[in-house]
Write an enzyme that holds these catalytic residues in place. Structure first.
Site, PDB file in Angstrom:
ATOM      1  N   SER A 120     -61.995 197.431  -5.435  1.00  0.00           N
ATOM      2  CA  SER A 120     -63.311 196.657  -6.143  1.00  0.00           C
ATOM      3  C   SER A 120     -62.892 196.610  -6.861  1.00  0.00           C
ATOM      4  CB  SER A 120     -64.486 197.683  -6.009  1.00  0.00           C
ATOM      5  OG  SER A 120     -64.495 198.844  -6.268  1.00  0.00           O
ATOM      6  N   HIS A 141     -63.056 192.262  -0.753  1.00  0.00           N
ATOM      7  CA  HIS A 141     -63.960 192.973  -1.284  1.00  0.00           C
ATOM      8  C   HIS A 141     -65.456 193.183  -0.494  1.00  0.00           C
ATOM      9  CE1 HIS A 141     -66.897 194.767  -4.638  1.00  0.00           C
ATOM     10  NE2 HIS A 141     -66.580 195.768  -4.238  1.00  0.00           N
ATOM     11  N   GLU A 153     -66.301 189.212  -1.910  1.00  0.00           N
ATOM     12  CA  GLU A 153     -65.839 188.081  -2.517  1.00  0.00           C
ATOM     13  C   GLU A 153     -63.880 188.212  -2.227  1.00  0.00           C
ATOM     14  OE1 GLU A 153     -66.794 189.564  -7.184  1.00  0.00           O
ATOM     15  OE2 GLU A 153     -66.088 191.131  -5.712  1.00  0.00           O
ATOM     16  N   ASN A 191     -68.099 192.883  -9.701  1.00  0.00           N
ATOM     17  CA  ASN A 191     -68.845 194.556 -10.503  1.00  0.00           C
ATOM     18  C   ASN A 191     -67.964 193.976 -12.420  1.00  0.00           C
ATOM     19  OD1 ASN A 191     -69.468 196.179  -8.859  1.00  0.00           O
ATOM     20  ND2 ASN A 191     -67.041 196.644  -8.154  1.00  0.00           N
TER      21      ASN A 191
END
Length: 292
Positions: A120, A141, A153, A191
């Site tokens: 992540s 991800h 992702e 993130n």
């Protein structure tokens, strides 16, 4: 372009088992690996319960559940990935651990096999360098919980080739997910935005601006978030939140990403969230109550 039929997954925790669930349900053969049979049995039981919930909602037939579970095989040795077309690493968010796993994995793979990591936040380029095939390596991800969340992702490393990217993008769509392409910068897109918000919420608590309940209520009702930031941090795991903030802080060298000292203290205390019974909430009580 590489045809992906058999998918290996390293790590049978919440993320790995979720990835296994959606891939098997989409018709792919899955090999799921972890350090012990007990962990793998727990993962299969969790996948089965998730399929049962879909059956109860009318989204899955009993025969489809049986077929999907029949497509998942497990093992505790990396040699189980010998026939995999793609292996997805879904281990703990720790770069040294991931690099070590990847180095041990590559001798067991066929030459044309692709590798993806579910990291992540960690550099795809650095992780790819731990393998013998950086061109066939990229980030994939998934969001947590995998069966529910729509997004994946996709992140190229500096060496990732176009056939690898296209094959994994096609797989993402085939398992019913939506792809968002991100560049290989610390923490990518989700993130990079989400974790600083959570970290700021912890600072808000640390500085006494508001209590746990007030902060979560404010964001749920004031910003229409489905879950407050501190509740979300507990769900993600405070250890994971801290790891991502450390990657951002070290990778971007900007003081705005400095992890809140309270977040560090909670992790040091072992108060790392819902899975462990205590974080910003105490989960030994029903409903959970704030710990501050």
């Amino acid at each position: 372009m590489t045809t992906i039929k058999k998918i290996g997954i390293i790590g049978a925790g919440q993320m790995g088992s979720g990835i296994a669930q959606v891939c098997a349900q989409a018709g792919y053969d899955v090999v799921l690996s972890d350090i012990s049979d007990a962990v793998l049995e727990k993962a299969l039981a969790s996948i089965g319960r998730n399929y049962d919930r879909q059956i109860q909602k009318g989204k899955l037939e009993e025969a489809e559940k049986t077929a999907a579970l029949g497509r998942i095989v497990t093992g505790t040795d990396l040699s189980v990935f010998g026939e995999s077309d793609l292996v997805i690493e879904a281990a703990t968010e720790n770069e040294a651990l991931k690099r070590d796993l990847l180095k041990k994995l590559v001798p067991h793979l066929k030459p044309e096999a692709l590798i993806a990591t579910n990291t992540s936040s960690i550099s795809i380029t650095r992780l790819a360098a731990a393998t013998d095939r950086p061109a066939k390596f990229m980030g994939m991800h998934f969001m947590n919980p995998v069966p529910v969340m729509q997004l994946v992702e996709l992140i190229r490393g500096i060496a990732t080739d176009e056939p690898t990217f296209n094959a994994i993008k096609e797989l993402t769509l085939a398992i019913g997910k939506t792809a968002a392409v991100a560049e290989d910068f610390p923490a990518f897109i989700v993130n990079r935005i989400l974790l600083p918000m959570i970290n700021e919420a912890v600072y808000t608590l640390y500085e006494g601006v508001g209590g746990v309940e007030a902060i979560d209520t404010a964001l749920k009702l004031g910003a229409n978030h489905p879950m407050g930031p501190l509740e979300l941090a507990d769900f993600i795991g405070l250890d994971t939140c801290l790891a991502v903030m450390q990657v951002l802080y070290e990778g971007l060298a900007d003081s705005k990403y400095r992890p809140c000292p309270l977040l560090v203290k909670y992790v040091e205390a072992g108060w790392i969230g819902k899975k462990y019974g205590r974080g910003f909430y105490d989960y030994s009580q029903t409903p959970p109550v704030p710990t501050r």
